[in-house]
Design an enzyme around this catalytic site. Sequence first.
Site, mmCIF file in Angstrom:
data_model
loop_
_atom_site.group_PDB
_atom_site.id
_atom_site.type_symbol
_atom_site.label_atom_id
_atom_site.label_comp_id
_atom_site.label_asym_id
_atom_site.label_seq_id
_atom_site.Cartn_x
_atom_site.Cartn_y
_atom_site.Cartn_z
ATOM 1 N N CYS A 57 -66.143 -17.469 3.961
ATOM 2 C CA CYS A 57 -66.257 -18.910 4.231
ATOM 3 C C CYS A 57 -66.069 -19.631 2.888
ATOM 4 O O CYS A 57 -66.056 -18.985 1.831
ATOM 5 C CB CYS A 57 -67.642 -19.229 4.789
ATOM 6 S SG CYS A 57 -68.951 -18.840 3.620
ATOM 7 N N HIS B 211 -73.871 -10.981 0.753
ATOM 8 C CA HIS B 211 -74.261 -9.742 1.425
ATOM 9 C C HIS B 211 -73.051 -8.882 1.792
ATOM 10 O O HIS B 211 -72.695 -8.757 2.952
ATOM 11 C CB HIS B 211 -75.084 -10.070 2.677
ATOM 12 C CG HIS B 211 -76.501 -10.408 2.364
ATOM 13 N ND1 HIS B 211 -77.284 -11.209 3.145
ATOM 14 C CD2 HIS B 211 -77.294 -10.036 1.323
ATOM 15 C CE1 HIS B 211 -78.477 -11.323 2.607
ATOM 16 N NE2 HIS B 211 -78.510 -10.628 1.501
ATOM 17 N N HIS C 54 -85.240 -13.564 5.482
ATOM 18 C CA HIS C 54 -83.905 -13.720 4.878
ATOM 19 C C HIS C 54 -84.032 -14.511 3.563
ATOM 20 O O HIS C 54 -84.781 -15.487 3.502
ATOM 21 C CB HIS C 54 -82.986 -14.451 5.859
ATOM 22 C CG HIS C 54 -81.553 -14.453 5.422
ATOM 23 N ND1 HIS C 54 -81.063 -15.354 4.504
ATOM 24 C CD2 HIS C 54 -80.516 -13.652 5.749
ATOM 25 C CE1 HIS C 54 -79.775 -15.108 4.308
ATOM 26 N NE2 HIS C 54 -79.418 -14.084 5.052
ATOM 27 N N GLU D 37 -82.251 -16.744 2.125
ATOM 28 C CA GLU D 37 -82.033 -18.202 2.252
ATOM 29 C C GLU D 37 -83.301 -18.894 2.765
ATOM 30 O O GLU D 37 -83.682 -19.970 2.297
ATOM 31 C CB GLU D 37 -80.876 -18.484 3.225
ATOM 32 C CG GLU D 37 -80.678 -19.980 3.477
ATOM 33 C CD GLU D 37 -79.764 -20.278 4.661
ATOM 34 O OE1 GLU D 37 -78.739 -19.582 4.824
ATOM 35 O OE2 GLU D 37 -80.086 -21.202 5.432
ATOM 36 N N SER E 47 -75.980 -8.400 6.403
ATOM 37 C CA SER E 47 -75.482 -9.778 6.496
ATOM 38 C C SER E 47 -75.914 -10.388 7.824
ATOM 39 O O SER E 47 -75.531 -9.930 8.902
ATOM 40 C CB SER E 47 -73.952 -9.772 6.384
ATOM 41 O OG SER E 47 -73.405 -10.909 7.005
ATOM 42 N N SER F 195 -69.070 -13.076 4.411
ATOM 43 C CA SER F 195 -68.963 -12.483 3.074
ATOM 44 C C SER F 195 -68.106 -11.215 3.075
ATOM 45 O O SER F 195 -68.223 -10.380 2.181
ATOM 46 C CB SER F 195 -70.358 -12.216 2.493
ATOM 47 O OG SER F 195 -71.225 -11.755 3.483
HETATM 48 S S1 SF4 Z 1 -72.290 -19.673 2.247
HETATM 49 FE FE1 SF4 Z 1 -73.502 -19.874 4.123
HETATM 50 S S2 SF4 Z 1 -73.980 -22.044 4.258
HETATM 51 FE FE2 SF4 Z 1 -72.325 -21.863 2.769
HETATM 52 S S3 SF4 Z 1 -70.427 -22.212 3.969
HETATM 53 FE FE3 SF4 Z 1 -70.835 -19.989 3.922
HETATM 54 S S4 SF4 Z 1 -72.013 -19.540 5.784
HETATM 55 FE FE4 SF4 Z 1 -72.094 -21.756 5.421
#
Ligand code: SF4
Length: 290
Positions: free
Chosen positions: A12, A40, A123, A125, A226, A269
């Site tokens: 992402c 992760h 988690h 986060e 993950s 990831s």
């Molecule tokens: S790192 Fe997490 S919060 Fe940031 S864009 Fe990717 S999935 Fe979304």
Amino acid sequence: MEIIVGKSAGFCGGVLNSVNKALKYLDDNKKMYCLGELVHNKQVVSNLEKKGLEIIESLDKVPGNSKVIIRAHGIAKEIYDEALKRNIQLYDLTCPKVLRIHQLAKQYNKEGYFIILIAHKIHPEVLGTISYCGEDSAIIETEDDIDNVVNKVNNSSCKKVVVMAQTTYSVDKFNKIVEILKQKIKNDYEFLVNNTICNATDIRQKETKKLASLVDCMIIIGGKNSSNTKKLFDISEETCKKTYLVENVNELEDDFSLYEKIGIMAGASTPNESIEEVVSYLKKGYFKKK
Ligand code: SF4
């Protein structure tokens, strides 16, 4: 055999940004530390380790003045304070979407809201986000937690409740829990819902659901630790019973010649190379027969 790779499969924007910046920092600095895994995924982490990154679990492990990267999922407020005290140089690669949730949590806490976070309790986060929520807050991981959390709301002095989410939580499960909360939280409370599930997660989950309905078999690629990858597996399996979760091509141990159409999705990831390796393995067609 037809192979369909989801358009949203793989890194992402947040992960891509964190990985690229970490690589650049490592070019400029010989030795750096990262508090927890940057993202992760074993392959990505091992690549960064080869370039001089050392993963640590706590700041106690590094001398003062060290250079420490903060992972994409972010850290708790207390860790920023500790780094400042010990003169540790932080390179903050927390995804901006996670930082926005920290800001929201601080704001809601200041405004006197009881914050309900729908999230996985341990988690990284979530451990970071909850540190900004203050005393009047609680986590709902599954529907089983709802009654306890509603009791906590009733026993607090707050008259306002806000519901937020971990960025990678399942959209469907989030909506379901919110509906139950609406029934259980008393009418005289102000009830606010701020769906903080990240857009990248939402798109990926929807695409996984659709793809799973079009194929005979799904392969989800991503780290076993993950959270967003596991969600994709659960979503896919609900529609396509033949769903495999693998970290890399070496874990494909079935006879895939049995399927006419195979769908591929990957966590946020998962690097492109892992996806390409799986596609190329399937195209070769030499499968392990059971
Ligand atoms: S790192 Fe997490 S919060 Fe940031 S864009 Fe990717 S999935 Fe979304």
